[in-house]
Write a protein that holds these residues in place. Structure first.
Motif, PDB file in Angstrom:
ATOM      1  N   GLY A 110      60.694  58.646  98.744  1.00 16.98           N
ATOM      2  CA  GLY A 110      60.797  57.913  97.485  1.00 16.98           C
ATOM      3  C   GLY A 110      61.961  56.950  97.434  1.00 16.98           C
ATOM      4  N   GLY A 111      62.598  56.718  98.593  1.00 16.28           N
ATOM      5  CA  GLY A 111      63.757  55.820  98.595  1.00 16.28           C
ATOM      6  C   GLY A 111      64.858  56.290  97.677  1.00 16.28           C
ATOM      7  N   ARG A 112      64.949  57.632  97.536  1.00 18.07           N
ATOM      8  CA  ARG A 112      65.955  58.246  96.645  1.00 18.07           C
ATOM      9  C   ARG A 112      65.743  57.830  95.186  1.00 18.07           C
ATOM     10  NH1 ARG A 112      72.292  57.257  97.585  1.00 18.07           N
ATOM     11  NH2 ARG A 112      72.836  57.650  95.435  1.00 18.07           N
ATOM     12  N   GLY A 113      64.506  57.445  94.871  1.00 21.97           N
ATOM     13  CA  GLY A 113      64.181  57.078  93.494  1.00 21.97           C
ATOM     14  C   GLY A 113      64.597  55.672  93.112  1.00 21.97           C
ATOM     15  N   ILE A 114      65.123  54.907  94.054  1.00 13.18           N
ATOM     16  CA  ILE A 114      65.592  53.557  93.773  1.00 13.18           C
ATOM     17  C   ILE A 114      64.410  52.592  93.790  1.00 13.18           C
ATOM     18  CG2 ILE A 114      66.998  51.667  94.687  1.00 13.18           C
ATOM     19  CD1 ILE A 114      68.929  53.855  95.716  1.00 13.18           C
ATOM     20  N   LYS A 115      64.281  51.797  92.741  1.00 11.32           N
ATOM     21  CA  LYS A 115      63.131  50.898  92.574  1.00 11.32           C
ATOM     22  C   LYS A 115      63.522  49.472  92.942  1.00 11.32           C
ATOM     23  CE  LYS A 115      61.293  53.949  89.025  1.00 11.32           C
ATOM     24  NZ  LYS A 115      60.999  54.151  87.581  1.00 11.32           N
ATOM     25  N   LEU A 116      62.919  48.982  94.005  1.00 11.36           N
ATOM     26  CA  LEU A 116      63.264  47.662  94.507  1.00 11.36           C
ATOM     27  C   LEU A 116      62.896  46.551  93.536  1.00 11.36           C
ATOM     28  CD1 LEU A 116      62.240  47.957  98.277  1.00 11.36           C
ATOM     29  CD2 LEU A 116      64.488  48.293  97.247  1.00 11.36           C
ATOM     30  N   ARG A 117      61.841  46.731  92.761  1.00 15.83           N
ATOM     31  CA  ARG A 117      61.386  45.649  91.875  1.00 15.83           C
ATOM     32  C   ARG A 117      62.462  45.225  90.876  1.00 15.83           C
ATOM     33  NH1 ARG A 117      60.465  47.399  86.811  1.00 15.83           N
ATOM     34  NH2 ARG A 117      60.122  49.644  86.484  1.00 15.83           N
ATOM     35  N   LEU A 118      63.400  46.105  90.576  1.00 15.43           N
ATOM     36  CA  LEU A 118      64.459  45.756  89.638  1.00 15.43           C
ATOM     37  C   LEU A 118      65.405  44.710  90.219  1.00 15.43           C
ATOM     38  CD1 LEU A 118      65.328  49.295  88.218  1.00 15.43           C
ATOM     39  CD2 LEU A 118      63.839  47.558  87.221  1.00 15.43           C
ATOM     40  N   SER A 119      65.362  44.531  91.539  1.00 16.01           N
ATOM     41  CA  SER A 119      66.215  43.542  92.201  1.00 16.01           C
ATOM     42  C   SER A 119      65.434  42.306  92.647  1.00 16.01           C
ATOM     43  CB  SER A 119      66.928  44.178  93.395  1.00 16.01           C
ATOM     44  OG  SER A 119      67.893  45.122  92.951  1.00 16.01           O
ATOM     45  N   ASP A 120      64.286  42.088  92.026  1.00 18.81           N
ATOM     46  CA  ASP A 120      63.557  40.838  92.221  1.00 18.81           C
ATOM     47  C   ASP A 120      64.377  39.721  91.576  1.00 18.81           C
ATOM     48  OD1 ASP A 120      61.849  38.624  92.061  1.00 18.81           O
ATOM     49  OD2 ASP A 120      60.099  39.811  91.528  1.00 18.81           O
ATOM     50  N   PRO A 121      64.807  38.711  92.339  1.00 24.82           N
ATOM     51  CA  PRO A 121      65.671  37.683  91.756  1.00 24.82           C
ATOM     52  C   PRO A 121      65.036  36.918  90.608  1.00 24.82           C
ATOM     53  CG  PRO A 121      64.876  37.015  93.925  1.00 24.82           C
ATOM     54  CD  PRO A 121      64.531  38.466  93.764  1.00 24.82           C
ATOM     55  N   MET A 122      63.697  36.886  90.542  1.00 26.44           N
ATOM     56  CA  MET A 122      63.071  36.129  89.463  1.00 26.44           C
ATOM     57  C   MET A 122      63.379  36.734  88.094  1.00 26.44           C
ATOM     58  SD  MET A 122      61.632  33.359  88.837  1.00 26.44           S
ATOM     59  CE  MET A 122      61.161  32.811  90.481  1.00 26.44           C
ATOM     60  N   LEU A 123      63.726  38.014  88.039  1.00 20.93           N
ATOM     61  CA  LEU A 123      64.146  38.604  86.776  1.00 20.93           C
ATOM     62  C   LEU A 123      65.416  37.931  86.260  1.00 20.93           C
ATOM     63  CD1 LEU A 123      63.606  42.407  87.540  1.00 20.93           C
ATOM     64  CD2 LEU A 123      62.091  40.893  86.246  1.00 20.93           C
ATOM     65  N   LEU A 124      66.217  37.416  87.184  1.00 20.22           N
ATOM     66  CA  LEU A 124      67.476  36.775  86.804  1.00 20.22           C
ATOM     67  C   LEU A 124      67.292  35.323  86.390  1.00 20.22           C
ATOM     68  CD1 LEU A 124      69.586  38.305  89.678  1.00 20.22           C
ATOM     69  CD2 LEU A 124      69.648  38.971  87.268  1.00 20.22           C
ATOM     70  N   ASP A 125      66.093  34.785  86.605  1.00 21.60           N
ATOM     71  CA  ASP A 125      65.836  33.428  86.139  1.00 21.60           C
ATOM     72  C   ASP A 125      65.950  33.361  84.622  1.00 21.60           C
ATOM     73  OD1 ASP A 125      64.975  30.667  86.908  1.00 21.60           O
ATOM     74  OD2 ASP A 125      63.319  31.153  85.560  1.00 21.60           O
ATOM     75  N   ASP A 126      65.490  34.410  83.940  1.00 22.08           N
ATOM     76  CA  ASP A 126      65.644  34.473  82.485  1.00 22.08           C
ATOM     77  C   ASP A 126      67.117  34.463  82.095  1.00 22.08           C
ATOM     78  OD1 ASP A 126      62.895  34.665  82.299  1.00 22.08           O
ATOM     79  OD2 ASP A 126      62.881  36.838  81.994  1.00 22.08           O
ATOM     80  N   VAL A 127      67.909  35.241  82.801  1.00 19.89           N
ATOM     81  CA  VAL A 127      69.342  35.335  82.501  1.00 19.89           C
ATOM     82  C   VAL A 127      70.012  33.978  82.702  1.00 19.89           C
ATOM     83  CG1 VAL A 127      71.510  36.460  83.109  1.00 19.89           C
ATOM     84  CG2 VAL A 127      69.372  37.779  83.125  1.00 19.89           C
ATOM     85  N   ALA A 128      69.724  33.337  83.835  1.00 19.56           N
ATOM     86  CA  ALA A 128      70.337  32.041  84.124  1.00 19.56           C
ATOM     87  C   ALA A 128      69.902  30.984  83.118  1.00 19.56           C
ATOM     88  CB  ALA A 128      69.979  31.606  85.540  1.00 19.56           C
ATOM     89  N   ALA A 129      68.664  31.061  82.654  1.00 16.75           N
ATOM     90  CA  ALA A 129      68.165  30.098  81.671  1.00 16.75           C
ATOM     91  C   ALA A 129      68.769  30.343  80.300  1.00 16.75           C
ATOM     92  CB  ALA A 129      66.643  30.159  81.598  1.00 16.75           C
TER      93      ALA A 129
END
Length: 230
Positions: A110-129
């Motif tokens: 399970g990758g120690r329960g760590i979810k890679l999708r949370l580090s998709d850079p496109m999520l930060l496009d909202d923040v930068a905008a």
């Protein structure tokens, strides 16, 4: 050579207390010519984390903040976390976000329960905008979302890419092309020591076909401008 030093406060997500950003910053202050302290706060800490951001900058001289959405277990474009970015913007320092794959938990069930999708850079496009005055740095080649990171850094003046965490010989070809051309002033050297030493990174970088006039931008000049050190 100078180094940005920090920890990651993932207390809520992991149940383990973090190292002290205050202690790191105060120790770095003894060597201000080579150490640049960044802070980290638990994004789930609410108003206390907002107050801590201000304290870390005002009382401890922190020059930026590090977030690791996958490890810290938060969706970075959720408006619930916008007060953190408001405080960082007011402080006039950058926010550095882990993006893409992470070695933490790799190979474990399970990758120690760590979810890679949370580090998709496109999520930060909202923040930068939504925070055009906030400098957003996308840490590492954003595998498997490299094209998204390049698109963001090309589109938004306040978005940079750091090249730490991967040996340059493994950089995606499109990242090398962009760093050598349209993003020559938007990419930053970094090693991710101790996972990857600076000596190895620099040696591998020397093998890339990077233009002579671009190398000093990547190795120093872009970071000096982004961090306001000039």
């Amino acid at each position: 050579m100078a180094a940005v030093v920090f920890t990651v406060d993932a207390t809520t997500a992991t149940g383990h207390p973090a190292l002290s950003s205050e202690e790191i910053a105060d120790a770095a202050a003894a060597h201000p010519d080579v150490l640049i302290p960044f802070g980290s706060v638990d994004p789930h800490g609410g108003a206390a984390s907002v107050r801590r951001i201000r304290s870390l900058v005002d009382a401890h001289g922190v020059r930026g903040f590090k977030f690791h959405p996958s490890l810290q277990g938060f969706t970075p474009n959720d408006p619930a976390f916008y007060p953190l970015y408001e405080a960082i913007t007011e402080a006039g320092v950058p926010a550095l976000f882990h993006t893409g794959q992470t070695g933490i938990g790799a190979g474990l069930p399970g990758g120690r329960g760590i979810k890679l999708r949370l580090s998709d850079p496109m999520l930060l496009d909202d923040v930068a905008a939504d925070f055009p005055e906030l400098t957003v740095v996308l840490a590492h080649p954003s595998v498997p979302w490299q094209d998204a990171a390049i698109s963001m850094a090309t589109h938004k003046a306040n978005v940079y890419i750091d090249l730490s965490g991967w040996s340059p010989k493994y950089f995606p070809p499109q990242l090398v092309r962009a760093a050598n051309s349209m993003l020559r002033r938007k990419v930053l050297f970094g090693s991710d020591f101790p996972v990857l030493t600076a000596d190895r990174w620099i040696a591998d970088f020397a093998t890339l076909e990077i233009k002579d006039e671009v190398r000093p931008l990547i190795m120093k000049d872009n970071a000096v401008r982004m961090l306001g050190l000039g």
